[in-house]
Scaffold this active site. Sequence first.
Site, PDB file in Angstrom:
ATOM      1  N   GLY A 278     -43.506 -46.266   6.758  1.00 52.39           N
ATOM      2  CA  GLY A 278     -44.420 -45.733   7.769  1.00 52.39           C
ATOM      3  C   GLY A 278     -45.529 -44.865   7.202  1.00 52.39           C
ATOM      4  O   GLY A 278     -46.184 -44.136   7.931  1.00 52.39           O
TER       5      GLY A 278
ATOM      6  N   ASP B 234     -59.649 -44.178   3.883  1.00 54.42           N
ATOM      7  CA  ASP B 234     -58.919 -43.118   4.594  1.00 54.42           C
ATOM      8  C   ASP B 234     -59.210 -41.757   3.949  1.00 54.42           C
ATOM      9  O   ASP B 234     -59.475 -40.767   4.650  1.00 54.42           O
ATOM     10  CB  ASP B 234     -57.416 -43.437   4.555  1.00 54.42           C
ATOM     11  CG  ASP B 234     -56.586 -42.367   5.215  1.00 54.42           C
ATOM     12  OD1 ASP B 234     -56.517 -42.343   6.457  1.00 54.42           O
ATOM     13  OD2 ASP B 234     -56.004 -41.541   4.483  1.00 54.42           O
TER      14      ASP B 234
ATOM     15  N   LYS C  60     -58.993 -40.053  12.025  1.00 56.57           N
ATOM     16  CA  LYS C  60     -59.993 -39.598  11.045  1.00 56.57           C
ATOM     17  C   LYS C  60     -61.182 -40.534  10.953  1.00 56.57           C
ATOM     18  O   LYS C  60     -62.295 -40.093  10.694  1.00 56.57           O
ATOM     19  CB  LYS C  60     -59.377 -39.441   9.659  1.00 56.57           C
ATOM     20  CG  LYS C  60     -58.415 -40.527   9.275  1.00 56.57           C
ATOM     21  CD  LYS C  60     -57.043 -39.927   9.020  1.00 56.57           C
ATOM     22  CE  LYS C  60     -56.000 -41.004   9.134  1.00 56.57           C
ATOM     23  NZ  LYS C  60     -54.668 -40.486   9.357  1.00 56.57           N
TER      24      LYS C  60
ATOM     25  N   ARG D 165     -50.969 -49.820  24.731  1.00 60.33           N
ATOM     26  CA  ARG D 165     -51.656 -51.091  24.963  1.00 60.33           C
ATOM     27  C   ARG D 165     -50.698 -52.118  25.555  1.00 60.33           C
ATOM     28  O   ARG D 165     -51.023 -52.831  26.472  1.00 60.33           O
ATOM     29  CB  ARG D 165     -52.229 -51.600  23.640  1.00 60.33           C
ATOM     30  CG  ARG D 165     -53.476 -52.400  23.791  1.00 60.33           C
ATOM     31  CD  ARG D 165     -54.231 -52.507  22.489  1.00 60.33           C
ATOM     32  NE  ARG D 165     -53.346 -52.396  21.332  1.00 60.33           N
ATOM     33  CZ  ARG D 165     -53.782 -52.236  20.088  1.00 60.33           C
ATOM     34  NH1 ARG D 165     -55.062 -52.155  19.843  1.00 60.33           N
ATOM     35  NH2 ARG D 165     -52.932 -52.148  19.095  1.00 60.33           N
TER      36      ARG D 165
ATOM     37  N   LYS E  60     -61.302 -38.388   5.634  1.00 59.52           N
ATOM     38  CA  LYS E  60     -60.796 -37.009   5.600  1.00 59.52           C
ATOM     39  C   LYS E  60     -61.753 -36.103   4.847  1.00 59.52           C
ATOM     40  O   LYS E  60     -61.962 -34.952   5.223  1.00 59.52           O
ATOM     41  CB  LYS E  60     -59.415 -36.997   4.944  1.00 59.52           C
ATOM     42  CG  LYS E  60     -58.357 -37.689   5.797  1.00 59.52           C
ATOM     43  CD  LYS E  60     -57.086 -37.944   5.013  1.00 59.52           C
ATOM     44  CE  LYS E  60     -56.040 -38.641   5.867  1.00 59.52           C
ATOM     45  NZ  LYS E  60     -54.907 -39.147   5.058  1.00 59.52           N
TER      46      LYS E  60
ATOM     47  N   GLU F 173     -51.321 -47.079   6.669  1.00 57.30           N
ATOM     48  CA  GLU F 173     -52.015 -47.440   7.898  1.00 57.30           C
ATOM     49  C   GLU F 173     -51.755 -48.920   8.190  1.00 57.30           C
ATOM     50  O   GLU F 173     -51.398 -49.692   7.307  1.00 57.30           O
ATOM     51  CB  GLU F 173     -53.529 -47.231   7.729  1.00 57.30           C
ATOM     52  CG  GLU F 173     -53.945 -45.813   7.404  1.00 57.30           C
ATOM     53  CD  GLU F 173     -53.831 -44.870   8.596  1.00 57.30           C
ATOM     54  OE1 GLU F 173     -54.030 -45.321   9.732  1.00 57.30           O
ATOM     55  OE2 GLU F 173     -53.511 -43.684   8.391  1.00 57.30           O
TER      56      GLU F 173
END
Lengths: 395, 395
Positions: A178, A192, A96, A39, A196, A181
């Site tokens: 990391g 999340d 996902k 982006r 899944k 999200e």
Amino acid sequence: MAERLNIGLFGFGTVGRGLYDVLEETRLKEARIRRICVRNLNKDRGVDADFTDNPDDIFGDPAINLIVELIDDADASYRIVRRALEANIPVVTGNKKMLAYHLRELVELQRATGTPLLYDASACGSIPVIRNLEEYYDNDLLISVKGILNGSSNFILSKIFNENMSYPDALRMAQELGFAESDPSLDIDGFDSLFKLIIITLHAFGRYVEPERIFVYGISSMNDDDIRFATEKKRRIKLVAHVEKLQDGRMIMCVIPQLISRDKYIYSVEDEFNGVVIKGKFYYKQFMFGRGAGGYPTGSAVLSDIMACFYHYKYEYKKLNSESVPEYTDDFVFRIYLRYSADEDLALFRFRTIREKYVSETSKYVVGDISLHDLYTIRDDIRGRNLFVAAYPEN
Amino acid sequence: MAERLNIGLFGFGTVGRGLYDVLEETRLKEARIRRICVRNLNKDRGVDADFTDNPDDIFGDPAINLIVELIDDADASYRIVRRALEANIPVVTGNKKMLAYHLRELVELQRATGTPLLYDASACGSIPVIRNLEEYYDNDLLISVKGILNGSSNFILSKIFNENMSYPDALRMAQELGFAESDPSLDIDGFDSLFKLIIITLHAFGRYVEPERIFVYGISSMNDDDIRFATEKKRRIKLVAHVEKLQDGRMIMCVIPQLISRDKYIYSVEDEFNGVVIKGKFYYKQFMFGRGAGGYPTGSAVLSDIMACFYHYKYEYKKLNSESVPEYTDDFVFRIYLRYSADEDLALFRFRTIREKYVSETSKYVVGDISLHDLYTIRDDIRGRNLFVAAYPEN
């Protein structure tokens, strides 16, 4: 088989960068990244690669024969995946959320175009759960799939339970490493895991269920009383996603914190790890365990999908055509623990039976049986209140 | 794809019967058993099936388009598998001993005939370890595969360690439950684990190593002193099969009891379960866990191979053609625990360093460093003596 896969990569966040590094280090002849669409072209990425901010530079490049899509934005992800399939370019995605909302039509689109879409990396990072459900557990009488599918919330729970870390500290640590999200509520509130679970359920039982139909509840309102309750019962709180075929042939699904006793496999799943228990009639339980988050493990899972593309692997979605695809139901009663503060909050819950009730000056809880449907009905009312719900199985 | 697989089955022992029951219960349209070849036709099998004792009744039946071979005898198994491949009939086998000795030529024969041989059921019963090594872990930099591959010896160790059962009682119980091979020394002395390790190594690293070249040592001489030593160190003794790529690119393999500390995944693998830890550079550790023995779980694994045949799956043996297939070496020094009785037995061991030495009126042991090569050299001398060797890693 193409002589080499020339990858058009969308996104260069944690996972995109992880994939880049894994590819650099493994030096595969079979695949290389040709161009990366991001982006913000002005951000220094610290690698020597061909960046662009125009998707047409990927789609218009005839040398690109594989799209790998690793961006955060589910809508943009959907547009990329759709465009790739329509242009007959095989595509690998890790998104996902996008899959959970669009799987039904994307399965159709794969059929119509004959072009593969692979997404093993989207569920449980490095654990090959989708591929195994698709290929290996395709004939035994599968009973349930249950697991810790979100590394970030599990990391936070581990830090809280094992190291007495505060919730904000644990969350910050997860983000710095990391694992979380960019929108942490996806992790913490269970969405999340839900996404899944929807993907897994399609491959486990051949049934697609819309995310809106599933009860999902996370750990954001958990407090010290809940941790104390769990510890006193020699259990740990884990955020569990669960799909199970009932004896009557119907199927339940939910994402809910659960008080897990010590003899369960997922009790020992700590930190950013994921663990999935697959239960079948004849092999009983299979447990798969590994890193479910982080750039390298997920990048490595993406690479597995890329190599599967190289060998012309496709999901067959065999179970969608099975004669006995189970119907989704929330007509299922189970035991929960509810910690609450105001009595009007308790009144929201239509318990079938109250088994325990505890009131002190500082804390109140009940243990009782409730139907999944009744929980689903009050899902919006209970969010954000000073209460906490967890499944509390007998053993 | 054939409309239906008509199976010619060889063998109707624990696994053959397990497969029969699993097929009866799942009622698959895709596969059915057409005829079963057994050694003893007079034994009452208690099922309504077409039995024969003449292999030609299978091979001569043009309707049979899949051979499933589940007999104990490795030589007879080899003849059946070879004959099937030469007649271009796909074949599924569970005979790890046969595979361990003949894999190299059977890979060649598959190439020459274009006919698939599948054997995921041969290693770790219901855990799809071969399929995952072949398909999923094929590009990351794989470092090691380590695991408990024999359900029977692990069952015995669990009963001894957790329930203070005697060795003969535990062995008898394992046999009664159908976990132990008809020749229990295959389980107890580590050879069953060795055979599986050889198969796994071919799919993990692309290297076939002859069984005779590997150091293999089991649990048959373990005694109460060893159990006490392990317990004092807060460890458990497990029979571990291990293949690892060293930093110099060479590869070690061995089967040896190991003193496992509590923080290791395989510490918690109990009873007849198997557990495999796959370590890669980028995904770190994956743990797969499930039932590795017994008629139903193994029958269910055989059925997975059968269904893979239905969908024309073949092992690609991609790693055999890799540029960096590691050489096997036993030039590797590691720490062991040795409990012994006679000093001349101790003298057999060429320790590089002795780290601990303990002598009492009833028990003697040393902890020290030794090379795998030196252990291999004395492998025949130490078997049957009143001593016990176990790997004893620092952590």
